[in-house]
Enzyme design. Structure first.
Site, short mmCIF file in Angstrom:
data_model
loop_
_atom_site.label_atom_id
_atom_site.label_comp_id
_atom_site.label_asym_id
_atom_site.label_seq_id
_atom_site.Cartn_x
_atom_site.Cartn_y
_atom_site.Cartn_z
N GLU A 1 0.80 -1.24 0.00
CA GLU A 1 0.00 0.00 0.00
C GLU A 1 0.83 1.28 0.00
O GLU A 1 0.62 2.18 0.82
CB GLU A 1 -0.95 0.00 1.22
N GLU B 1 -6.37 -10.82 -0.31
CA GLU B 1 -7.14 -10.52 0.90
C GLU B 1 -8.65 -10.49 0.59
O GLU B 1 -9.35 -9.57 0.94
CB GLU B 1 -6.71 -9.18 1.50
O1 G3I Z 1 -3.41 -8.89 19.34
C1 G3I Z 1 -3.47 -7.58 19.92
C2 G3I Z 1 -3.94 -7.69 21.36
O2 G3I Z 1 -2.93 -8.40 22.11
C3 G3I Z 1 -4.11 -6.29 21.92
O3 G3I Z 1 -4.64 -6.37 23.23
C4 G3I Z 1 -5.07 -5.51 21.04
C5 G3I Z 1 -5.19 -4.08 21.56
O4 G3I Z 1 -5.30 -3.21 20.50
O5 G3I Z 1 -4.56 -5.45 19.68
C6 G3I Z 1 -4.45 -6.75 19.13
O6 G3I Z 1 -3.89 -6.61 17.85
C7 G3I Z 1 -4.82 -6.23 16.85
C8 G3I Z 1 -4.61 -7.20 15.69
O7 G3I Z 1 -5.38 -6.80 14.53
C9 G3I Z 1 -4.96 -8.64 16.06
O8 G3I Z 1 -6.32 -8.70 16.34
C10 G3I Z 1 -4.46 -4.80 16.40
O9 G3I Z 1 -4.81 -3.89 17.43
C11 G3I Z 1 -5.24 -4.45 15.14
O10 G3I Z 1 -4.79 -3.19 14.64
C12 G3I Z 1 -4.97 -5.50 14.07
O11 G3I Z 1 -5.77 -5.17 12.94
C13 G3I Z 1 -5.36 -5.79 11.71
C14 G3I Z 1 -4.98 -4.67 10.73
O12 G3I Z 1 -4.68 -5.23 9.43
C15 G3I Z 1 -3.76 -3.90 11.20
O13 G3I Z 1 -2.65 -4.78 11.27
C16 G3I Z 1 -6.55 -6.58 11.17
O14 G3I Z 1 -6.79 -7.70 12.01
C17 G3I Z 1 -6.24 -7.07 9.75
O15 G3I Z 1 -7.40 -7.69 9.18
C18 G3I Z 1 -5.82 -5.89 8.86
O16 G3I Z 1 -5.45 -6.42 7.60
C19 G3I Z 1 -5.03 -5.44 6.62
C20 G3I Z 1 -3.88 -6.04 5.82
O17 G3I Z 1 -2.82 -6.39 6.68
C21 G3I Z 1 -3.44 -5.08 4.72
N1 G3I Z 1 -4.57 -4.73 3.86
C22 G3I Z 1 -5.72 -4.16 4.59
C23 G3I Z 1 -6.20 -5.15 5.66
C24 G3I Z 1 -7.42 -4.62 6.38
O18 G3I Z 1 -7.09 -3.46 7.09
#
Ligand code: G3I
Length: 361
Positions: free
Chosen positions: A161, A269
């Site tokens: 991205e 995705e």
């Molecule tokens: O696992 C931690 C947990 O320990 C903690 O307590 C909690 C507090 O915020 O966060 C948890 O991590 C979260 C993680 O997902 C696992 O659930 C993060 O906050 C959260 O930001 C993260 O979101 C992911 C996001 O990317 C950012 O990395 C989404 O699941 C995931 O579906 C999303 O995927 C992205 C692709 O990588 C790139 N393309 C877009 C797509 C959708 O945004």
């Protein structure tokens, strides 16, 4: 369709069922329905997971329908770190599971403007670092991470991205871009990745590349990478689609433009939201609605047309990955507070939805 639906009712228990209710040959148990099995001669079939899913009741659903895993979160730069030290524990749970079950593993993602630790961009005094310092930190991250997963990851989303969404801008104004002063960090990332593992597939990954304006920006990137001699394998089309957008004509147009550059494509995705939140290109969230039979049927038709298109790109479309296993685990449920989506192929109970059967060949 009816016999397949009958099959689904017992799918999880039996894990094998008659594909056709009129099967006359006694004792021949056709293989259980399997997405990956159905597409084994066309492309790998992946699913994005968090490590917590690997010890729960969904394991048979995962291993019987998919032959690839992407870490939805745990292989990104920030979650790999405990402070400034690497901790691969969670990521290795996913890599070990893939290895134990003979599944491919996609590396997602090395350089992304989200989930990069803040300290990467600042010095001890909290001031922004210079280009050379950032370059050295990127090199260390890419080398360390790729060395750790060498032989276990077959394809890396090296850069994710970096193209701007705004009209008139090619490059996202990320902290990488600002400190470098231009897009050279992208070249460096791919060069470091290729030097770290000359065998692994190197992919560029992004969303809404089906929009002709963003596709033009992608072609600028591809030409820049080719001019620098970067051995790019292909482009990952994230595939966060809705019921109506993008049309298969736009997808085909974008696939063909990338393939014309001598590259492969993958859908990295895939999910199909039942909401239409961008009626005129501006995020205007739709109110919550039930995923009723009518909506699920529209979604099934959509998945059917998408996989019909995918099947026509044999040899050029390398991988298709669902961005999640079950509806209740989708990132799209966090898109609008209090609004549940149902974008995937399995419902919250792990039952195949009408979309699952339409995705099968
Ligand atoms: O696992 C931690 C947990 O320990 C903690 O307590 C909690 C507090 O915020 O966060 C948890 O991590 C979260 C993680 O997902 C696992 O659930 C993060 O906050 C959260 O930001 C993260 O979101 C992911 C996001 O990317 C950012 O990395 C989404 O699941 C995931 O579906 C999303 O995927 C992205 C692709 O990588 C790139 N393309 C877009 C797509 C959708 O945004």
């Amino acid at each position: 369709m009816k016999s397949r639906l009958l099959c689904a009712g017992f799918m999880l228990a039996a894990m094998a069922c008659h594909e056709k209710s009129d099967d006359k040959t006694p004792g021949t148990e056709p293989p259980a329905l399997s997405l990956a099995g159905s597409y084994k001669d066309l492309f790998t079939l992946g699913v994005a997971l968090k490590s917590e899913a690997l010890t729960g009741p969904d394991v048979p659903l995962i291993t019987s329908n998919f032959n690839r895993i992407t870490a939805e979160y745990e292989m990104k730069w920030a979650p790999l770190m405990k402070g400034k030290a690497y901790d691969f524990t969670a990521a290795d749970t996913l890599a070990d599971f893939a290895e134990d079950h003979g599944m491919f593993l996609t590396g997602h993602t090395l350089i992304w403007h989200i989930d990069t630790p803040d300290w990467v961009f600042t010095d001890e005094a909290g001031l922004e670092v210079d280009r050379e310092t950032l370059r050295a930190r990127m090199k260390t991250h890419i080398e360390t991470t790729m060395k750790h997963f060498k032989g276990r990851v077959d394809n890396w989303d090296v850069v994710n991205e970096v193209l701007a969404d705004e009209d008139g801008l090619t490059w996202r104004a990320s902290r990488f871009y600002k400190i470098y002063g231009n897009e050279d960090y992208i070249i460096d990332a791919f060069r470091f990745a290729h030097e770290a593992d000359p065998e692994v597939e190197l992919w560029y990954n992004d969303y809404v590349l089906e929009n002709p304006k963003k596709l033009e920006k992608l072609l600028v990137l591809i030409k820049r990478l080719k001019a620098e001699g970067i051995p790019l394998t292909g482009v990952g089309f994230q595939g966060h689609y809705s019921l109506g957008w993008p049309g298969t004509d736009l997808i085909e147009n974008a696939f063909n433009a990338v393939i014309a550059e001598g590259l492969k494509v993958k859908v990295s995705e895939l999910d199909v939201t039942v909401y239409s939140d961008y009626p005129n290109g501006v995020f205007t969230p739709e109110v919550a609605k039930p995923c009723d039979a009518n909506i699920l049927n529209l979604q099934a038709q959509r998945y059917g047309e998408l996989f019909q298109l995918f099947r026509r790109y044999k040899g050029q479309l390398a991988h298709v990955t669902m961005w999640g296993l079950k509806d209740n685990g989708s990132w799209l449920n966090d898109m609008v507070k209090g609004r549940a989506d149902c974008p995937l192929l399995f419902d919250a109970k792990g039952q195949p939805k009408p979309a699952y059967f339409k995705a099968l060949p």
